[in-house]
Design an enzyme around this catalytic site. Sequence first.
Site, PDB file in Angstrom:
ATOM      1  N   ILE A 125       0.897  -1.155   0.000  1.00 54.85           N
ATOM      2  CA  ILE A 125       0.000   0.000   0.000  1.00 54.85           C
ATOM      3  C   ILE A 125       0.935   1.203   0.000  1.00 54.85           C
ATOM      4  O   ILE A 125       1.522   1.535   1.028  1.00 54.85           O
ATOM      5  CB  ILE A 125      -0.920  -0.003   1.225  1.00 54.85           C
ATOM      6  CG1 ILE A 125      -1.803  -1.259   1.225  1.00 54.85           C
ATOM      7  CG2 ILE A 125      -1.804   1.247   1.231  1.00 54.85           C
ATOM      8  CD1 ILE A 125      -2.734  -1.358   2.420  1.00 54.85           C
ATOM      9  N   PRO A 126       1.124   1.839  -1.152  1.00 54.95           N
ATOM     10  CA  PRO A 126       2.307   2.705  -1.358  1.00 54.95           C
ATOM     11  C   PRO A 126       2.205   4.100  -0.746  1.00 54.95           C
ATOM     12  O   PRO A 126       2.173   5.110  -1.462  1.00 54.95           O
ATOM     13  CB  PRO A 126       2.411   2.762  -2.880  1.00 54.95           C
ATOM     14  CG  PRO A 126       0.989   2.653  -3.332  1.00 54.95           C
ATOM     15  CD  PRO A 126       0.332   1.692  -2.370  1.00 54.95           C
ATOM     16  N   CYS A 127       2.232   4.177   0.563  1.00 54.61           N
ATOM     17  CA  CYS A 127       2.212   5.480   1.223  1.00 54.61           C
ATOM     18  C   CYS A 127       3.487   6.270   0.937  1.00 54.61           C
ATOM     19  O   CYS A 127       3.510   7.501   1.099  1.00 54.61           O
ATOM     20  CB  CYS A 127       1.997   5.321   2.729  1.00 54.61           C
ATOM     21  SG  CYS A 127       3.157   4.212   3.546  1.00 54.61           S
ATOM     22  N   HIS A 128       4.553   5.584   0.495  1.00 58.29           N
ATOM     23  CA  HIS A 128       5.799   6.294   0.182  1.00 58.29           C
ATOM     24  C   HIS A 128       5.649   7.177  -1.052  1.00 58.29           C
ATOM     25  O   HIS A 128       6.497   8.023  -1.304  1.00 58.29           O
ATOM     26  CB  HIS A 128       6.942   5.293  -0.025  1.00 58.29           C
ATOM     27  CG  HIS A 128       6.711   4.328  -1.149  1.00 58.29           C
ATOM     28  ND1 HIS A 128       5.933   3.193  -1.014  1.00 58.29           N
ATOM     29  CD2 HIS A 128       7.147   4.324  -2.438  1.00 58.29           C
ATOM     30  CE1 HIS A 128       5.908   2.533  -2.150  1.00 58.29           C
ATOM     31  NE2 HIS A 128       6.638   3.205  -3.035  1.00 58.29           N
TER      32      HIS A 128
END
Length: 308
Positions: A245-248
Amino acid sequence: MTNAPSPLEDQYHYNVIRRAIDLLDQAPLPLPLDALAQDLGMSPHHAQKIFSQWAGVSPKRFQQYLTLGHAKAMIARNHTMVEAADGAGLSGTGRLHDLFMRWDAMTPGDFARKGAGLTLAYGWFATPFGEALAMSTERGLCALAFTSETTREAAFADLSGRWPAATYIEDTEAVRPYITAAIGGGDLKLHLIGAPFQIKVWEALLSIPSGQVTTYSDIAAAIGAPKAVRAVGTAVGRNPVSWLIPCHRVLRKTGALGGYHWGLPVKRALLAYESLQADSQLHLPTEQKPAALACSAKIHRVSGAIER
């Protein structure tokens, strides 16, 4: 053709990249290969080999993707508007491979019980971005945390503290299939354990393609809460399944990196890797692209999984 690096080799390569980030931050100008290799304590040939295996390019080229200024360039050039997350048909460019993800979400009632009745298996795994702690329930992978900027104890306390009433059992083999899929491709099911607002934010994150970035305000608008930027930032920071889950991929409007729960060096490495991979494939015919970029990562929420 050389064999692909093993997870342990990938982790070693990442550790070298992590040390290089510190060295590059301290250098006023890009470091020549000989100087960078010397500072890393290895021969130029070995440094070249590690960067080529991990990033697919030379240390000289990879340096520009690790600089702090690169994030600002991404906001200007690779900014994407987040689609409203309706739970169906979301797709984006593959991360490292062809990956099919489905997710199931805990109901608000279950979340209020703080994990009571849940059994979470956990284990420690080598990944291309350092060691990771992974947790799963019988319904899917529910947590993934990088430990290179913290400790095992701190990472475990952080994740287990989110669901304090759950039962935790160290069972590496139960979790391994999820990590194998995450790194090598295949089917992967996520079990999102969070409050309804958090899950809406995490769903929106899944629509950000690899190699692109968005802002906290864009996420807020996508979920129908344009004034809730601060709350969105908190929910992004509480994402329990890092990388997948690409919060970056969420930055500030100014191009500043903002925060990253598992350490800014990890965020920079993730963004640099994905940006470089996307840029390097722009001019290749589809048949010459690796599965990582030629195929879409298909993402689908299991119907009826979340109460509104």
